[in-house]
Write an enzyme that holds these catalytic residues in place. Sequence first.
Site, PDB file in Angstrom:
ATOM      1  CD  GLN A  10      -3.125   0.716   2.223  1.00  0.00           C
ATOM      2  OE1 GLN A  10      -3.143  -0.321   2.742  1.00  0.00           O
ATOM      3  NE2 GLN A  10      -3.817   1.784   2.566  1.00  0.00           N
ATOM      4  CB  SER A  91       2.791  -4.467   3.914  1.00  0.00           C
ATOM      5  OG  SER A  91       1.544  -4.430   4.902  1.00  0.00           O
ATOM      6  CG  LEU A  92      -1.446  -5.600  -0.562  1.00  0.00           C
ATOM      7  CD1 LEU A  92      -2.735  -6.463  -0.502  1.00  0.00           C
ATOM      8  CD2 LEU A  92      -1.699  -4.498  -1.601  1.00  0.00           C
ATOM      9  NE  ARG A 116      -2.927  -7.724   5.454  1.00  0.00           N
ATOM     10  CZ  ARG A 116      -1.982  -6.651   5.004  1.00  0.00           C
ATOM     11  NH1 ARG A 116      -2.350  -5.769   4.133  1.00  0.00           N
ATOM     12  NH2 ARG A 116      -1.172  -6.448   5.566  1.00  0.00           N
ATOM     13  CG  HIS A 203       2.721  -3.399   9.471  1.00  0.00           C
ATOM     14  ND1 HIS A 203       2.412  -4.741   9.037  1.00  0.00           N
ATOM     15  CD2 HIS A 203       2.475  -2.773   8.125  1.00  0.00           C
ATOM     16  CE1 HIS A 203       2.149  -5.180   7.715  1.00  0.00           C
ATOM     17  NE2 HIS A 203       2.137  -3.996   7.405  1.00  0.00           N
ATOM     18  CD  GLN A 252       1.978  -8.644   6.319  1.00  0.00           C
ATOM     19  OE1 GLN A 252       0.955  -8.119   6.261  1.00  0.00           O
ATOM     20  NE2 GLN A 252       2.410  -9.166   5.076  1.00  0.00           N
TER      21      GLN A 252
END
Length: 315
Positions: A10, A91-92, A116, A203, A252
């Site tokens: 992202q 991440s994503l 998510r 996070h 994560q």
Amino acid sequence: MKIVALFPGQGSQKVGMGKDLSEADPRARAVYARADAVVAADFSTLCFEGPAETLTRTYNAQPALLAHSAAVWAMVRDVVAKQMVAAAGHSLGEFTAYYAAGSLELDEALQLVRERGQLMFDAGQNVPGTMAAILGADLTFVDAVCEQASAAPDGGLVVAANYNSPAQVVISGTRAGVEKAMQLSRDAGAKRTTALEVSGAFHSPLMTPAREGLMAALTRVSFRRPLVPIYANVSAQAISDAALGRELLLEQLDSPVLWTDVVLQLAADFPDALFVEIGNGSVLTKLVQRIAPHVQTAPCGTPQEIAALLERVAS
């Protein structure tokens, strides 16, 4: 040629991404047709035309980025998959990496990251937080600043969220905590601090309320063993087990992204590989160049970049 595939997260989204792919290739158009069927009827229009404010909402940005990377992957898979030795995503992007490695079907991957994104957005609305980038300071420095800001009377919870490179760390937490950490960083000589436009403290422990929903979403999808190792954000280790991969995708959510360690480990394991960023922009390409300047890199997100990659791989 060995290829390490990298998938952006992202922040890499922008209005118009994927339109050129869809116009150029029926395989890309098919990906966006599935996105329209799974995410929303006009989802491809949102990606191609905006508005930016709507596209950047977490629950839209995440499936938009996965769709874009999936469209690129559809155009290069026949050639690149045969030479791919490992994959990772920021991440994503780690979800996208598992899709490209065959652990998830496209429809499942799109629905999963849509959920998510919604869960993360809702957590940010219920417990407001923010993020900021600290530039020109090493990892130990930022960890110490976060600890100090969290303990300060005028501060609040703040942690390191993304270890993006040796000189760039993103922090995440309550607004008071992040602002205090930014102030302390500047006072201690950090080169620059930049507030990020986000809808929550990603996070960080402020995302923990979203764990139950994400666990349910991960449990619902079929999750197969990846065809190549996926280097996990939370451990920087190569993951080839489906159950462990699913578990680490959940971890994560409220754990830091160890991107610097991921790249260093990949560079150590595959020093002669071509590191290809499959998706919109070149954020990861630039980070890799800073972290491991000796490895070869290539962005791959436009028809021109795809053509250049395929020619390079074939030569």
